[in-house]
Motif scaffolding. Structure first.
Motif, mmCIF file in Angstrom:
data_model
loop_
_atom_site.group_PDB
_atom_site.id
_atom_site.type_symbol
_atom_site.label_atom_id
_atom_site.label_comp_id
_atom_site.label_asym_id
_atom_site.label_seq_id
_atom_site.Cartn_x
_atom_site.Cartn_y
_atom_site.Cartn_z
ATOM 1 N N ARG A 67 0.857 -1.183 0.000
ATOM 2 C CA ARG A 67 0.000 0.000 0.000
ATOM 3 C C ARG A 67 0.896 1.236 0.000
ATOM 4 O O ARG A 67 1.949 1.237 0.643
ATOM 5 N N ASP A 85 3.711 0.590 2.661
ATOM 6 C CA ASP A 85 3.355 -0.177 3.841
ATOM 7 C C ASP A 85 2.977 -1.573 3.378
ATOM 8 O O ASP A 85 2.445 -1.753 2.269
ATOM 9 N N ASP A 87 0.696 -4.862 3.937
ATOM 10 C CA ASP A 87 -0.570 -5.286 4.548
ATOM 11 C C ASP A 87 -0.595 -6.809 4.645
ATOM 12 O O ASP A 87 -0.733 -7.508 3.642
ATOM 13 N N GLY A 90 -4.444 -7.629 7.312
ATOM 14 C CA GLY A 90 -4.983 -6.464 8.003
ATOM 15 C C GLY A 90 -3.999 -5.751 8.899
ATOM 16 O O GLY A 90 -4.279 -4.648 9.377
ATOM 17 N N GLU A 91 -2.826 -6.366 9.144
ATOM 18 C CA GLU A 91 -1.779 -5.699 9.932
ATOM 19 C C GLU A 91 -0.895 -4.907 8.976
ATOM 20 O O GLU A 91 -0.309 -5.465 8.040
ATOM 21 N N LEU A 92 -0.794 -3.602 9.222
ATOM 22 C CA LEU A 92 -0.032 -2.741 8.327
ATOM 23 C C LEU A 92 1.371 -2.518 8.884
ATOM 24 O O LEU A 92 1.537 -2.000 9.990
#
Length: 269
Positions: A67, A85, A87, A90-92
């Protein structure tokens, strides 16, 4: 007639990056998820950084997991053009990947290594061997050679080690390290600490500090209880930072070298 392969030359970019194509099969994972799987990695050396990192063709990267960075850093990784970032379910993971501004590397993505920077991908493999901290430099050599030299190590005038059976570790760009059998070390003068470091050439090291009042930094003695096979002879032996102790070899006292490890010992060498 057998044709020898052409060696890849190290190339330079206008930004000061050095790079060369690699031929190892490299994978990078976060947990159980493979983020990078490449047989076309590129080794990159940033200005002023003594160890290389990998960059990978975009086609070999799970770009669907990247991302645009929410808070990209500035002034890092030689003026990197774009940060991402990562992903993972769901953990960035902030700023875990980036591209370099160099035109030669425009279509490549580099990643942080967790055990080096505390963020990024946490497992890396070359072929089927897991590697740690950073890629091994193909232009660097590490040799562990048993010797019969007489080596003495002193701290603040006290002889801490005295041996005729050291293992000498020769590593490109660093002073010779003298690894001493435990039986030849005054362990009563040292105190084990909970400090550990990893090295892609040698493995994971544990440390000791000096018990006395001398002006020496902590964690100036280390050992590899389970070293990588290439440096097997140093298994369980203790080494001292030449920068902070007095070492005498065959009656000749060595000068203390000045290196990046002077005064503040960090990763074991």
């Amino acid at each position: 007639m057998t044709t020898l392969p052409t060696l890849q030359a190290v190339r330079t970019t206008p930004e000061g990056l050095l790079w060369e194509p690699g031929e190892r099969w490299v994978r990078g994972r976060k947990g159980d998820i493979t983020v990078v799987d490449s047989r076309r990695p590129v080794l990159v050396w940033e200005p002023g950084v003594p160890v290389p990192l990998y960059a990978f063709p975009r086609a070999d990267v799970r770009e669907d997991l990247l991302r645009p960075a929410k808070n990209p850093p500035t002034g890092t990784h030689t003026g990197s053009r774009i940060f991402y970032d990562l992903d993972i379910d769901g953990e960035l993971l902030a700023n875990a990947a980036w591209t370099f501004p160099a035109a030669d590397l425009a279509d490549h993505i580099a990643f942080e290594w967790f055990r080096r920077s505390g963020k990024g991908l946490d497992h890396w493999y070359e072929e089927e061997e897991e590697i740690f901290i950073h890629p091994r430099d193909p232009h660097k050599r590490v040799d562990a050679i048993p010797s019969s030299r007489h080596v003495q190590v002193s701290i603040a005038g006290t002889v801490v080690a005295d041996t005729h059976r050291p293992v000498l570790l020769f590593e490109t760009g660093l002073p010779t390290r003298y690894y001493v059998p435990r039986e030849d070390v005054r362990l009563d003068l040292l105190e084990a600490t909970d400090h550990h470091t990893g090295c892609p050439y040698k493995g994971t090291a544990g440390y000791w500090s000096w018990r006395g009042e001398a002006d020496v930094p902590p964690n100036l003695v280390w050992s590899y209880p389970d070293p990588l096979p290439a440096v097997g002879p140093i298994k369980g032996l203790l080494a001292f930072y030449n920068e902070e102790v007095d070492i005498t070899v065959d009656g000749e006292r060595l000068e203390r070298p000045v290196t990046p490890f002077s005064r503040k010992p960090a990763p074991a060498t």
